[in-house]
Scaffold this motif. Structure first.
Motif, short mmCIF file in Angstrom:
data_model
loop_
_atom_site.label_atom_id
_atom_site.label_comp_id
_atom_site.label_asym_id
_atom_site.label_seq_id
_atom_site.Cartn_x
_atom_site.Cartn_y
_atom_site.Cartn_z
N PHE A 148 1.30 -0.91 -0.37
CA PHE A 148 0.23 0.13 0.52
C PHE A 148 0.89 1.39 -0.39
O PHE A 148 2.28 1.12 0.22
N LYS A 149 0.14 2.24 -0.11
CA LYS A 149 1.05 4.05 0.45
C LYS A 149 1.20 3.82 1.15
O LYS A 149 2.85 4.07 1.40
N SER A 150 0.66 3.79 2.16
CA SER A 150 1.29 3.95 3.77
C SER A 150 0.83 2.86 4.95
O SER A 150 -0.31 2.64 4.33
N ASP B 275 -2.42 5.21 4.56
CA ASP B 275 -3.11 5.38 3.32
C ASP B 275 -3.03 4.15 2.43
O ASP B 275 -2.20 3.58 1.50
N LEU B 276 -4.06 2.85 2.38
CA LEU B 276 -4.33 1.40 2.16
C LEU B 276 -5.02 1.36 0.35
O LEU B 276 -5.14 0.58 0.17
N THR B 277 -3.92 2.39 -0.29
CA THR B 277 -4.52 2.94 -1.86
C THR B 277 -3.46 1.63 -2.05
O THR B 277 -1.83 1.77 -1.74
N PRO B 278 -3.48 0.42 -3.02
CA PRO B 278 -2.59 -0.76 -3.15
C PRO B 278 -1.94 0.24 -4.74
O PRO B 278 -1.95 0.68 -5.31
N VAL B 279 -0.68 0.08 -4.17
CA VAL B 279 0.73 0.00 -5.03
C VAL B 279 1.00 -1.08 -5.15
O VAL B 279 0.80 -1.86 -4.70
#
Length: 96
Positions: free
Chosen positions: A55-57, A60-64
């Motif tokens: 994730f971003k951080s 911030d659990l936006t997948p990366v």
């Protein structure tokens, strides 16, 4: 690759003084190159660890995409657990 933090958590689920479930587990937290990944192992099944991310951080659990973080965590976990799985869009998938 090593975790920057390992937490031991116990969650007791129940109501009216009755315990329905107890979750006793470890959470491993990793960061590398602007990405975050975590893994969880339940202490009543110490043969399996589940990996979540990257994730971003942590906030911030936006997948990366971060293949170096993922491969480093898998290498670290293979030294400790015989069964690895990753959580993805379709549920848990075994990591060979």
């Amino acid at each position: 690759m090593e975790p920057y933090q390992i937490e031991h958590l116990v969650e007791v689920i129940g109501s009216d003084g009755q315990i329905d479930q107890i979750y006793n587990y470890l959470v491993y937290k990793f960061q590398d190159n602007g990405a975050y990944l975590w893994a969880r192992a339940y202490l009543d099944d110490m043969g399996t660890v589940s990996i979540f991310g990257p994730f971003k951080s942590e906030t911030d659990l936006t997948p990366v995409e971060n293949s170096s973080l993922v491969s480093g965590v898998i290498e670290y976990m293979k030294m400790r657990y015989p069964n690895l799985q990753a959580f993805g869009p379709n549920g848990y998938v075994k990591i060979p």
